[in-house]
Enzyme design. Structure first.
Site, short mmCIF file in Angstrom:
data_model
loop_
_atom_site.label_atom_id
_atom_site.label_comp_id
_atom_site.label_asym_id
_atom_site.label_seq_id
_atom_site.Cartn_x
_atom_site.Cartn_y
_atom_site.Cartn_z
N LYS A 87 0.83 -1.23 0.00
CA LYS A 87 0.00 0.00 0.00
C LYS A 87 0.85 1.26 0.00
O LYS A 87 0.49 2.27 -0.61
CB LYS A 87 -0.98 0.00 1.18
CG LYS A 87 -0.31 -0.11 2.53
CD LYS A 87 -1.17 -0.88 3.52
CE LYS A 87 -0.25 -1.50 4.54
NZ LYS A 87 -0.90 -2.40 5.44
N GLU A 172 1.59 -3.69 11.73
CA GLU A 172 2.71 -3.31 10.88
C GLU A 172 4.00 -3.41 11.71
O GLU A 172 3.96 -3.41 12.94
CB GLU A 172 2.55 -1.85 10.43
CG GLU A 172 1.33 -1.60 9.58
CD GLU A 172 1.36 -2.37 8.27
OE1 GLU A 172 2.24 -2.14 7.44
OE2 GLU A 172 0.49 -3.24 8.09
N ASP A 183 -2.46 3.64 8.57
CA ASP A 183 -2.58 2.47 7.70
C ASP A 183 -3.95 2.45 7.01
O ASP A 183 -4.05 2.24 5.80
CB ASP A 183 -2.37 1.19 8.53
CG ASP A 183 -2.51 -0.06 7.71
OD1 ASP A 183 -1.56 -0.41 6.99
OD2 ASP A 183 -3.60 -0.69 7.75
N LYS A 187 -5.05 2.97 2.91
CA LYS A 187 -5.94 2.06 2.18
C LYS A 187 -7.13 2.81 1.58
O LYS A 187 -7.51 2.55 0.44
CB LYS A 187 -6.41 0.95 3.12
CG LYS A 187 -5.27 -0.01 3.51
CD LYS A 187 -5.70 -0.91 4.64
CE LYS A 187 -4.59 -1.88 5.03
NZ LYS A 187 -4.83 -2.52 6.34
N GLY A 282 -2.81 -11.00 6.78
CA GLY A 282 -2.38 -12.39 6.98
C GLY A 282 -1.90 -13.02 5.69
O GLY A 282 -2.18 -12.54 4.60
N1 HSE Z 1 -1.43 -3.89 9.81
C1 HSE Z 1 -2.42 -4.13 8.81
C2 HSE Z 1 -3.75 -4.38 9.50
C3 HSE Z 1 -2.03 -5.30 7.95
O1 HSE Z 1 -3.75 -4.61 10.72
O2 HSE Z 1 -4.79 -4.31 8.85
C4 HSE Z 1 -2.81 -5.44 6.68
O3 HSE Z 1 -2.70 -4.33 5.84
#
Ligand code: HSE
Length: 383
Positions: A87, A172, A183, A187, A282
């Protein structure tokens, strides 16, 4: 189609394994960092991949932008298809990589970069071609959903919940990206680019770092469930994009999303509201999204970004929501007309319920309060 995989961490290993059985796909070499090529099918020499005419595509799961960006560029310049789960790479360099792909005729797909196994970008890329997407929103970070779920159902403290999410491999490498909402913001920016052709800059994110166990108890006493929600929507000026804690009634779909699951909901002018839920992170869920992109290439797919996708400042001044606040009393005047709910116990701060106010005003007020040494925790009310 023969595929070289970049990276052999959690996701890279999953892609390599799934490629052994995927229809129409053939596993090629796996690129790893210098000195880590401990098997004949691994290499630390990217030139060898580019020099091999039998390799048609590259699947990237290194993460970060260096060396991923350089390798992505060289892959696409060579005319090979490039699929990524990264991403950060797409949020930073996606538009530039798309231009290179357009020139060379290669495919550039990144379904796995948002929502793990949940086919949000895949569906948006198809849906927006015949429909007009109005909004995209949801729970896009598994770590924070896991933490909030455990805090609300098991009474876990914040630190303990974070430790568990890290131990389970959801977070992460630097979990501050998860808990700060960054994060989820990355997205939703990608979802906005795919749905609207606008990659928004200057977006707002409030995470869960300021949510206390006492806040959770207070929300529960009101029959409300807290989730971290990322949202992008069309506005008159362009698109809005923001992340913040949001409170839902107990019977809302979002309230039922447990553990590290994701829920993405998009609304089209013609298709109405569509919800997609499942594992957002995952090894196998994310690898399955990469494999799906590779299979899409076999069926002719070449891009997820609309032609002429642009970067533009987010417009976060139109959408309004009421918020529950816990804040240092001296700053209550920033929220005229807010209803005073109760004096908080521990530190003498107040709880208020605001009048509807625009997202950018709420985030700016929180930043101002913190800059002046005050404290604030806020959660928008879904109504
Ligand atoms: N750290 C991210 C989450 C991993 O917890 O969604 C997947 O992008």
């Amino acid at each position: 189609m023969k595929i070289a995989v970049l990276g052999f961490g959690t996701v890279g290993a999953g892609i390599h394994e799934m490629l052994q059985k995927a229809e129409g796909l053939e596993p090629g070499p796996v690129w790893v960092r210098r000195g880590k090529a401990d098997e004949a099918w691994k290499t630390d020499d990217f030139d060898r991949i580019l020099a091999d005419p039998s390799i048609d595509a590259v699947a990237e799961a290194i993460g970060g932008t260096d060396p991923a960006y350089g390798l992505a560029k060289r892959t696409l310049e060579s005319g090979r298809h490039f699929v990524t789960a990264n991403k950060m790479l797409v949020a930073e360099y996606g538009l530039e990589l798309q231009k290179i792909a357009d020139r060379s005729g290669a495919a550039f797909l990144f379904s796995a970069a948002c929502g793990g196994g949940v086919p949000l970008l895949h569906n948006l890329a198809l849906a927006r071609r015949g429909d007009e997407i109005v909004s995209v929103k949801g729970i896009l970070n598994g770590t924070t959903n896991y933490m909030l779920d455990r805090m609300q159902t098991e009474g876990l403290g914040y630190e303990e919940a974070l430790k568990q999410a890290q131990a389970l491999g959801y977070a992460e490498a630097d979990p501050s990206a998860d808990v700060s909402g960054l994060d989820a913001l990355r997205k939703i920016r990608l979802a906005s680019a795919v749905a609207f052709g606008i990659l928004p800059d200057g977006c707002l994110h409030e995470g869960i770092e300021n949510v206390s166990a006492e806040d959770i108890r207070f929300y529960q006493s009101k029959g409300l469930v807290l989730r971290l929600i990322a949202k992008a929507a069309r506005t008159e000026e362009g698109v809005s994009a923001h992340v913040e804690p949001v409170l839902f009634a107990r019977n809302a779909a979002e309230a039922a999303v447990s553990l590290n699951n994701n829920l993405a909901v998009y609304e089209g002018r013609f298709c109405g509201r569509i919800g997609l839920s499942g594992q957002g992170a995952g090894r196998y869920p994310t690898a399955s999204a990469v494999i799906r992109d590779l299979e899409s290439i076999l069926s002719g797919a070449r891009r997820m970004l609309p032609e002429k996708t642009v970067r533009a400042a987010a417009d976060n001044g139109s959408e309004k929501y009421r918020c529950y606040l816990r804040l240092t009393e001296a700053f209550a005047g920033l929220f005229p007309g807010a209803e005073r709910l109760e004096q908080s116990t521990a530190d003498g701060s107040l709880r208020l319920l605001t009048k509807p106010l625009p997202a950018d005003r709420m985030h700016a007020a929180a930043a101002e309060i913190r800059k002046k040494g005050g404290c604030i925790s806020f959660a928008a009310l879904e109504e």
